[in-house]
Design an enzyme around this catalytic site. Structure first.
Site, mmCIF file in Angstrom:
data_model
loop_
_atom_site.group_PDB
_atom_site.id
_atom_site.type_symbol
_atom_site.label_atom_id
_atom_site.label_comp_id
_atom_site.label_asym_id
_atom_site.label_seq_id
_atom_site.Cartn_x
_atom_site.Cartn_y
_atom_site.Cartn_z
ATOM 1 N N ARG A 162 0.828 -1.218 0.000
ATOM 2 C CA ARG A 162 0.000 0.000 0.000
ATOM 3 C C ARG A 162 0.860 1.265 0.000
ATOM 4 O O ARG A 162 0.545 2.255 0.654
ATOM 5 C CB ARG A 162 -0.949 0.039 1.211
ATOM 6 N N SER A 234 -10.822 -1.250 3.335
ATOM 7 C CA SER A 234 -10.074 -1.369 4.591
ATOM 8 C C SER A 234 -9.743 0.024 5.102
ATOM 9 O O SER A 234 -9.165 0.829 4.368
ATOM 10 C CB SER A 234 -8.762 -2.111 4.358
ATOM 11 N N GLU A 333 -5.377 3.499 6.333
ATOM 12 C CA GLU A 333 -5.076 3.279 4.925
ATOM 13 C C GLU A 333 -5.730 4.367 4.083
ATOM 14 O O GLU A 333 -5.203 4.780 3.069
ATOM 15 C CB GLU A 333 -5.602 1.906 4.499
HETATM 16 N N1 EPU Z 1 -10.240 -11.447 10.068
HETATM 17 C C1 EPU Z 1 -10.813 -11.349 11.313
HETATM 18 N N2 EPU Z 1 -12.014 -10.709 11.411
HETATM 19 C C2 EPU Z 1 -12.671 -10.196 10.349
HETATM 20 C C3 EPU Z 1 -12.102 -10.337 9.075
HETATM 21 C C4 EPU Z 1 -10.870 -10.948 8.954
HETATM 22 O O1 EPU Z 1 -10.261 -11.797 12.307
HETATM 23 O O2 EPU Z 1 -13.740 -9.617 10.548
HETATM 24 C C5 EPU Z 1 -8.897 -12.061 9.952
HETATM 25 C C6 EPU Z 1 -8.907 -13.518 9.576
HETATM 26 O O3 EPU Z 1 -7.865 -14.141 10.265
HETATM 27 C C7 EPU Z 1 -8.557 -13.486 8.101
HETATM 28 C C8 EPU Z 1 -7.627 -12.301 8.034
HETATM 29 O O4 EPU Z 1 -8.147 -11.375 8.985
HETATM 30 O O5 EPU Z 1 -7.924 -14.657 7.701
HETATM 31 C C9 EPU Z 1 -7.536 -11.651 6.676
HETATM 32 O O6 EPU Z 1 -8.820 -11.221 6.269
HETATM 33 P P1 EPU Z 1 -9.136 -10.881 4.742
HETATM 34 O O7 EPU Z 1 -8.727 -11.992 3.845
HETATM 35 O O8 EPU Z 1 -10.551 -10.417 4.651
HETATM 36 O O9 EPU Z 1 -8.134 -9.687 4.398
HETATM 37 P P2 EPU Z 1 -7.709 -8.371 5.194
HETATM 38 O O10 EPU Z 1 -6.305 -8.552 5.668
HETATM 39 O O11 EPU Z 1 -8.711 -7.965 6.202
HETATM 40 C C10 EPU Z 1 -6.644 -7.347 3.033
HETATM 41 C C11 EPU Z 1 -6.696 -6.038 2.298
HETATM 42 C C12 EPU Z 1 -7.956 -5.947 1.489
HETATM 43 C C13 EPU Z 1 -7.983 -7.113 0.498
HETATM 44 C C14 EPU Z 1 -7.919 -8.432 1.287
HETATM 45 C C15 EPU Z 1 -7.802 -9.631 0.382
HETATM 46 C C16 EPU Z 1 -5.438 -4.446 3.599
HETATM 47 C C17 EPU Z 1 -5.483 -3.264 4.516
HETATM 48 N N3 EPU Z 1 -6.613 -4.936 3.221
HETATM 49 O O12 EPU Z 1 -7.718 -7.330 3.972
HETATM 50 O O13 EPU Z 1 -7.925 -4.748 0.747
HETATM 51 O O14 EPU Z 1 -9.161 -7.094 -0.293
HETATM 52 O O15 EPU Z 1 -6.743 -8.414 2.118
HETATM 53 O O16 EPU Z 1 -6.536 -9.648 -0.185
HETATM 54 O O17 EPU Z 1 -4.346 -4.896 3.235
HETATM 55 C C18 EPU Z 1 -8.510 -2.445 0.856
HETATM 56 O O18 EPU Z 1 -7.307 -2.202 0.802
HETATM 57 O O19 EPU Z 1 -9.360 -1.522 0.919
HETATM 58 C C19 EPU Z 1 -8.956 -3.826 0.877
HETATM 59 C C20 EPU Z 1 -10.241 -4.162 1.021
#
Ligand code: EPU
Length: 353
Positions: A162, A234, A333
């Protein structure tokens, strides 16, 4: 040139704020004319793309340029790869969809990300195991200091999680006009991201179209549609911490997820902010009109009539609790507009342009 324009429909959080001056930019000449106007009036300039990663805190005092320069062109094709140039004002998801239909592959993991093409390199958008920077060959931008058009090779864009040169040294001095992507004809796909692999577990030899469909389905099931519930994806970045800090946190929280980060030579771990926020008890909670999305705690939402102060108060309360419980400082972010220490994207034009 318009004056006192309401921006509510132009930011996915759906926050109400006005631009002192506002101009739709659909050609390079229109951009140059608008910059001359800003220069004459000594106005700061703010570049607005899809409005999907901003928190409009207040009225914008200067000139807002809504970038709508369009165009997609195949530049060349050789040895299974395709070079595609796309203008900044194209909608990101429409571009991803178009490429898939042409058989130009690589972007399918980035389907359904809201926003414009011009914003993609700035924060090196990423999802489901792929970051835009991996597929970018170069970025063409107007240098507002010299007035010249520059082509910046990907190697000079300092792409990281990012992050890019456009958020750092080039902040406030480069306006992205177009991006060249290097895509491929092969149907090899990247299903390294756990939830994507899981979604495709029943599909033998998944094709790019399968990845595209799976990503769209996952996003639709976990992320709120900004047309229905205001949000900016996010809200915070996933924090990256030292490996020893991670190990000591794991002693207290054995189930703390983490993935080793590849951005640095030092061993570091990226921890899901969503998990920290959920554990801090914020998932699905609400403060006034601002809330934490019930299916993804990294997404802050506008329940309808939220004011920016309510979103900011919620973000601060979450950050405070996460810091108290885990000793980790969350970094937003989304970009604050008008800027604060979290990132001021306004440009102040030089005397001569
Ligand atoms: N999780 C929780 N609670 C929740 C949701 C997720 O504990 O409510 C934990 C779980 O362990 C899960 C992990 O977080 O395995 C990762 O969750 P997720 O795959 O939904 O991804 P994220 O890390 O929350 C990031 C990006 C997203 C992108 C997804 C998929 C960032 C800040 N966000 O989210 O990007 O779509 O991965 O690759 O890096 C954005 O930047 O706006 C965005 C949506």
């Amino acid at each position: 040139m318009q004056e006192n324009v309401e921006l509510q429909a132009l930011n996915t959080f759906g926050l109400s704020a006005r631009a002192r001056y506002f101009c739709v930019v659909d050609t390079l000449a229109a951009l140059q004319g608008a910059l001359r106007f800003a220069h004459e009036k000594q106005l700061p300039v703010f570049i607005l793309g899809g409005g999907s990663n901003i928190l409009l805190r207040d009225n914008v005092p200067g000139l807002v340029l809504h970038m709508l320069i369009k165009g997609i062109a195949k530049l060349s094709e050789a040895e299974g790869s395709v070079r595609v140039q796309v203008s900044c004002g194209e909608n990101w998801h429409a571009f991803v969809t178009y490429c898939l239909a042409q058989g130009w592959h690589g972007l399918e993991n980035l389907a359904l990300i809201p926003g414009s093409v011009g914003a993609a390199p700035i924060q090196n958008i990423g999802a489901y195991g792929v970051e835009a920077g991996e597929l970018i060959e170069s970025v063409t931008a107007l240098n507002t200091v010299t007035g010249t058009i520059e082509t910046i090779a990907a190697a000079d864009c300092a792409f990281a999680y990012r992050d890019s040169v456009f958020k750092r040294q080039y902040r406030g001095s480069r306006i992205i006009l177009s991006v060249v992507f290097l895509l491929h004809r092969s149907t090899k796909v990247n299903v390294s991201y756990a939830s994507l692999a899981q979604a495709l577990a029943g599909t033998p030899a998944p094709q790019p179209a399968d990845v595209f469909a799976a990503v769209v389905a996952i996003r639709r099931s976990r992320l709120p549609d900004p047309a229905l519930l205001g949000n900016a994806g996010s809200f915070f970045k996933n924090p990256v911490i030292g490996i020893s800090e991670y190990a000591s946190l794991q002693q207290r929280h054995a189930d703390l997820p983490g993935h080793e980060s590849s951005d640095s030579d030092v061993r570091q771990v990226k921890v899901p902010a969503a998990w920290l926020i959920e554990r801090a008890g914020w998932k699905g909670r609400r403060l006034g009109q601002a809330g934490v999305y019930e299916k993804q705690s990294l997404v802050l939402i506008n329940h309808g009539a939220a004011r920016a102060e309510e979103i900011v108060a919620l973000a601060q309360a979450i950050s405070r609790d996460v810091e108290q419980q885990f000793g980790i400082l969350l970094e937003p972010e989304v970009q604050w507009v008008p800027g604060t220490k979290h990132g001021d994207f306004a440009m102040y034009l030089p005397q001569e342009l």
